[in-house]
Motif scaffolding. Structure first.
Motif, PDB file in Angstrom:
ATOM      1  N   UNK A  44       3.426  -2.469   4.385  1.00 42.06           N
ATOM      2  CA  UNK A  44       3.112  -2.376   5.641  1.00 42.06           C
ATOM      3  C   UNK A  44       3.327  -3.821   6.662  1.00 42.06           C
ATOM      4  N   UNK A  45       4.337  -4.337   6.222  1.00 40.64           N
ATOM      5  CA  UNK A  45       4.624  -5.696   6.840  1.00 40.64           C
ATOM      6  C   UNK A  45       5.225  -5.140   8.061  1.00 40.64           C
ATOM      7  N   UNK A  46       5.171  -6.163   9.357  1.00 33.83           N
ATOM      8  CA  UNK A  46       5.838  -5.619  10.305  1.00 33.83           C
ATOM      9  C   UNK A  46       7.360  -5.556  10.153  1.00 33.83           C
ATOM     10  N   UNK A  47       7.863  -4.234  10.810  1.00 31.38           N
ATOM     11  CA  UNK A  47       9.403  -4.007  10.457  1.00 31.38           C
ATOM     12  C   UNK A  47       9.654  -2.978   9.354  1.00 31.38           C
ATOM     13  N   UNK A  48       8.492  -2.905   8.512  1.00 33.48           N
ATOM     14  CA  UNK A  48       8.559  -1.999   7.552  1.00 33.48           C
ATOM     15  C   UNK A  48       8.226  -0.370   7.913  1.00 33.48           C
ATOM     16  N   UNK A  49       9.278   0.165   7.657  1.00 37.20           N
ATOM     17  CA  UNK A  49       8.794   1.795   7.873  1.00 37.20           C
ATOM     18  C   UNK A  49       8.435   2.583   6.658  1.00 37.20           C
ATOM     19  N   UNK A  50       8.161   3.737   6.398  1.00 33.15           N
ATOM     20  CA  UNK A  50       7.873   4.543   5.296  1.00 33.15           C
ATOM     21  C   UNK A  50       9.009   4.652   4.679  1.00 33.15           C
ATOM     22  N   UNK A  51       9.980   4.625   5.183  1.00 31.43           N
ATOM     23  CA  UNK A  51      11.481   5.031   4.523  1.00 31.43           C
ATOM     24  C   UNK A  51      11.842   3.754   3.661  1.00 31.43           C
ATOM     25  N   UNK A  52      11.538   2.753   4.059  1.00 34.09           N
ATOM     26  CA  UNK A  52      11.709   1.390   3.702  1.00 34.09           C
ATOM     27  C   UNK A  52      11.019   1.202   2.275  1.00 34.09           C
ATOM     28  N   UNK A  53       9.614   1.659   2.229  1.00 30.02           N
ATOM     29  CA  UNK A  53       8.864   1.843   1.330  1.00 30.02           C
ATOM     30  C   UNK A  53       9.274   2.710   0.133  1.00 30.02           C
ATOM     31  N   UNK A  54       9.951   4.007   0.838  1.00 26.11           N
ATOM     32  CA  UNK A  54      10.359   4.783  -0.077  1.00 26.11           C
ATOM     33  C   UNK A  54      11.984   4.245  -0.869  1.00 26.11           C
ATOM     34  N   UNK A  55      12.487   3.677  -0.250  1.00 25.71           N
ATOM     35  CA  UNK A  55      13.441   2.748  -0.958  1.00 25.71           C
ATOM     36  C   UNK A  55      13.253   2.060  -1.963  1.00 25.71           C
ATOM     37  N   UNK A  56      12.188   1.171  -1.609  1.00 23.73           N
ATOM     38  CA  UNK A  56      11.678   0.288  -2.757  1.00 23.73           C
ATOM     39  C   UNK A  56      11.153   0.947  -4.030  1.00 23.73           C
ATOM     40  N   UNK A  57      10.485   1.984  -3.701  1.00 24.52           N
ATOM     41  CA  UNK A  57      10.137   2.754  -4.896  1.00 24.52           C
ATOM     42  C   UNK A  57      11.072   3.131  -5.742  1.00 24.52           C
ATOM     43  N   UNK A  58      12.350   3.746  -5.126  1.00 27.60           N
ATOM     44  CA  UNK A  58      13.385   4.230  -5.743  1.00 27.60           C
ATOM     45  C   UNK A  58      14.047   3.176  -6.752  1.00 27.60           C
ATOM     46  N   UNK A  59      13.940   2.091  -5.998  1.00 31.40           N
ATOM     47  CA  UNK A  59      14.703   0.800  -6.562  1.00 31.40           C
ATOM     48  C   UNK A  59      13.974   0.523  -7.796  1.00 31.40           C
ATOM     49  N   UNK A  60      12.371   0.513  -7.760  1.00 33.59           N
ATOM     50  CA  UNK A  60      11.439  -0.078  -8.834  1.00 33.59           C
ATOM     51  C   UNK A  60      11.590   1.099  -9.851  1.00 33.59           C
ATOM     52  N   UNK A  61      11.780   2.410  -9.708  1.00 29.25           N
ATOM     53  CA  UNK A  61      11.944   3.188 -10.600  1.00 29.25           C
ATOM     54  C   UNK A  61      13.326   2.875 -11.382  1.00 29.25           C
ATOM     55  N   UNK A  62      14.401   2.759 -10.591  1.00 32.10           N
ATOM     56  CA  UNK A  62      15.744   2.566 -11.210  1.00 32.10           C
ATOM     57  C   UNK A  62      15.801   1.448 -12.307  1.00 32.10           C
ATOM     58  N   UNK A  63      14.782   0.407 -11.944  1.00 31.40           N
ATOM     59  CA  UNK A  63      14.750  -1.094 -12.744  1.00 31.40           C
ATOM     60  C   UNK A  63      13.788  -0.702 -13.806  1.00 31.40           C
ATOM     61  N   UNK A  64      12.856   0.340 -13.704  1.00 25.83           N
ATOM     62  CA  UNK A  64      12.000   0.686 -14.662  1.00 25.83           C
ATOM     63  C   UNK A  64      10.514   0.007 -14.633  1.00 25.83           C
ATOM     64  N   UNK A  65      10.268  -0.398 -13.334  1.00 21.99           N
ATOM     65  CA  UNK A  65       8.899  -1.075 -13.092  1.00 21.99           C
ATOM     66  C   UNK A  65       8.002   0.010 -12.743  1.00 21.99           C
ATOM     67  N   UNK A  66       6.536  -0.326 -13.394  1.00 24.10           N
ATOM     68  CA  UNK A  66       5.527   0.188 -12.736  1.00 24.10           C
ATOM     69  C   UNK A  66       4.660  -0.677 -12.283  1.00 24.10           C
ATOM     70  N   UNK A  67       4.685  -0.940 -10.923  1.00 24.84           N
ATOM     71  CA  UNK A  67       4.347  -1.982 -10.136  1.00 24.84           C
ATOM     72  C   UNK A  67       2.645  -2.354 -10.341  1.00 24.84           C
ATOM     73  N   UNK A  68       2.252  -3.676 -10.560  1.00 28.15           N
ATOM     74  CA  UNK A  68       1.100  -4.059 -10.478  1.00 28.15           C
ATOM     75  C   UNK A  68       0.687  -5.181  -9.482  1.00 28.15           C
ATOM     76  N   UNK A  69       1.671  -6.121  -9.367  1.00 27.58           N
ATOM     77  CA  UNK A  69       1.198  -7.210  -8.452  1.00 27.58           C
ATOM     78  C   UNK A  69       1.750  -6.722  -6.897  1.00 27.58           C
TER      79      UNK A  69
END
Length: 616
Positions: free
Chosen positions: A505-530
């Protein structure tokens, strides 16, 4: 033997004092440690010969006896909400009340009011109308001019226009505090303090009075009159234009006096003190702190904030990173003030002599881990510089960013008697690394010698558009850092983890940007905590964008997620791997016409079938 500054009338009497010179009122419990601002100011005044008492976490809801216990001080009351903004301390990004307080014994909530600086100042002026009340600390510092308040969702006037306080000492205030005390001890009126650097004040005597006061400041700074508070209430563009000026001036070593009209009065912010020298910062850290919470708290439980830092050592102040959402440079300054090796090693020796010290230093760092002793090569260029960052969007060619002195310091501390491990808990700025400045070799040294199993770094996002607004480097840097980290661990036979930190939710961030972030984290094998949801706090670029919908740098519009539903939807993307969140994620993506992300993140919908109990 080290003693505590008095917090009770009995302690004052045992010292043989018939009166107190300065009373410091704080929203935190009293911890006599250089990581806590009230202790720093108290010890600084004590070293200059003043009698100082502290009122920690006074009860503001009874007959106000806590505020009365020392009577009227001879010089002034100093008021702070504590080491944190009281509203950030009290509320989550969703504006929900927190149920704990890290700066209170036992972690108990409820020992300070909302907007503590405001409340304390009003009470003190009600009780002692003729005694100067001087505001300080992060809450007052970040509210020295008109600012957006996230918790009331509106523009607030300067804290000086909203309280009866006489003066505000912003930033790291040791030097200015001593100057204020000296003038008041000479019997000077409060107006004599208006020409001091690093103070803000309110006057109804008109702009010519302000010009006369500014002319008496040593470097005779120029005056910039900002849009008035009333104009900013009418126009978000005026507020954005103000911020552009405020940030530009705060990034300079030699800056202008800023003036903002509030109705029939003017709030004036004088330029800051020059950056502290090594000798000056050493003198502050070398004061005779007990480095312990006051014994009064023993039966109430541990103070979480103290437990977190009690085995750590701060080696510098300031940050030239320039992140949009951070207040460090606005409060501590962009220039780095580094302690000497001697001062740092002396503090480590004191740590090793403590009975409960286990041989482990939890952090040897500062606002960032790796800015120790970094500064401009040509000081004259720095004096004229107004860049918000020395490393973004690229490393300044004038920056001396050698990491080798820091590695040498780590090695010296690690070799000291009584030291088993030295960990680096402060955030590492990987965007400072080059082969030439020893940055990547520093990184290798940290991974091999100063990591307990997990190393946290802060890419903050994956979107180039969002990262640009955050003033953070490309996500490619995180990928390079991870590649190097994995290679170092593989070669050394270590099973360490690199843990990334992200903001939604930082200014400039849309839901699509967060979905892209999640896809990238899944690709890298992360389950985010921080992770965290963006919280607007006064006097940051990100907050100005959140409130105005304008990027003050370009004056162009910026998309902002402001509603609870928008913010919740963005934050939900972090948890793509949690089965209990997947139906909600699927619905959110579908409602935003982002169905193509559903299969990439969580796969097609499947009916839920409870597992059969094999015992049947």
């Amino acid at each position: 033997m080290a003693h505590f500054l008095p917090i009770t009338l009995d302690e004052v009497r045992r010292l043989g004092w018939d009166a107190v010179d300065v009373v410091l009122v704080t929203g935190d419990a009293y911890v006599d440690h250089p990581a806590f601002g009230t202790a720093v100011i108290g010890r600084t005044l004590e070293a200059a010969g003043y009698r100082v008492a502290i009122i920690p976490q006074p009860n503001w809801r009874d007959d106000l006896r806590d505020f009365r216990k020392f009577g009227a001080p001879r010089l002034f009351f100093g008021v702070t909400s504590g080491a944190m903004d009281s509203m950030v301390n009290h509320y989550t990004a969703a504006r929900r009340l927190r149920h704990d307080d890290a700066y209170t014994p036992g972690g108990q909530a409820g020992f300070r009011p909302d907007r503590a600086t405001y409340v304390y100042a009003r009470i003190l002026k009600q009780l002692y109308p003729t005694v100067p009340v001087i505001l300080a600390g992060i809450e007052a510092s970040m509210r020295r001019l008109a600012h957006y308040d996230y918790w009331d969702d509106r523009l607030f006037p300067s804290i000086l226009a909203d309280t009866p306080a006489d003066l505000l000492n912003y930033g790291m205030g040791e030097r200015t505090t001593l100057k204020m005390a000296a003038l008041l001890a000479q019997g000077q009126p409060i107006e004599a303090l208006y020409s001091l650097p690093q103070v803000a004040y309110k006057t109804d005597k008109g702009i010519q009075f302000v010009r006369n006061q500014s002319a008496s400041i040593t470097q005779n700074p120029p005056i910039i009159e900002l849009h008035s508070f009333e104009e900013c209430c009418r126009s978000k563009r005026a507020e954005a234009e103000n911020y552009q000026i405020i940030e530009r001036e705060s990034n300079k070593i030699e800056c202008a006096t800023l003036v903002q009209r509030h109705a029939d009065s003017w709030v004036v912010v004088n330029p800051p003190e020059p950056p502290m020298s090594t000798e000056e910062i050493d003198a502050s850290f070398d004061l005779p702190y007990t480095r312990l919470p006051h014994p009064k708290y023993k039966k109430r439980g541990a103070i979480p904030a103290y437990e977190m830092i009690k085995n750590s050592v701060n080696i510098h102040r300031g940050c030239f990173g320039g992140c949009s959402f951070c207040t460090i440079s606005a409060h501590q300054g962009k220039q780095i003030a580094s302690r000497s090796e001697r001062s740092i090693i002396e503090e480590v020796k004191i740590l090793t002599q403590r009975e409960d010290f286990n041989g482990v230093i939890t952090d040897l760092g500062g606002p960032s881990a790796n800015m120790y002793r970094m500064a401009g090569k040509n000081k004259e260029l720095c004096r004229r510089c107004a860049r918000y960052s020395c490393i973004q969007p690229s490393i300044c060619p004038n920056l001396h960013a050698d990491h080798r002195p820091l590695v040498a310091l780590y090695k010296k501390v690690l070799a000291m008697p009584g030291i088993k491990h030295v960990y680096i808990g402060s955030g590492i700025r990987c965007d400072l690394f080059t082969e030439q400045n020893g940055g990547w070799e520093y990184f290798r040294h940290v991974v091999l010698n100063h990591v307990s199993g997990r190393l946290k770094v802060a890419p903050e996002h994956t979107s180039s558009k969002v990262l640009s607004l955050m003033r953070k480097p490309s996500f490619e840097l995180f990928l390079e850092t991870k590649s190097r980290f994995d290679a170092i661990c593989r070669q050394a036979g270590l099973k360490y983890q690199l843990i990334p930190y992200f903001i939604s939710s930082h200014p400039g961030c849309q839901l699509k940007d967060m979905a892209d972030l999640a896809v990238e984290m899944k690709r890298l094998g992360y389950r985010l905590e921080q992770i965290q949801d963006f919280t607007p706090t006064p006097m940051t670029l990100s907050t100005e964008m959140y409130y105005t919908g304008i990027n003050p740098e370009t004056m162009q519009p910026v998309y902002v997620a402001t509603t609870p539903d928008e913010k919740k939807a963005q934050n939900l993307m972090f948890f793509y791997y949690k089965r209990e969140c997947q139906q909600a994620i699927r619905q959110v993506l579908h409602s935003h016409h982002l169905d193509n992300y559903i299969t990439r993140l969580i796969g097609p919908a499947k009916p839920y079938t409870p597992r059969r109990d094999r015992r049947l």
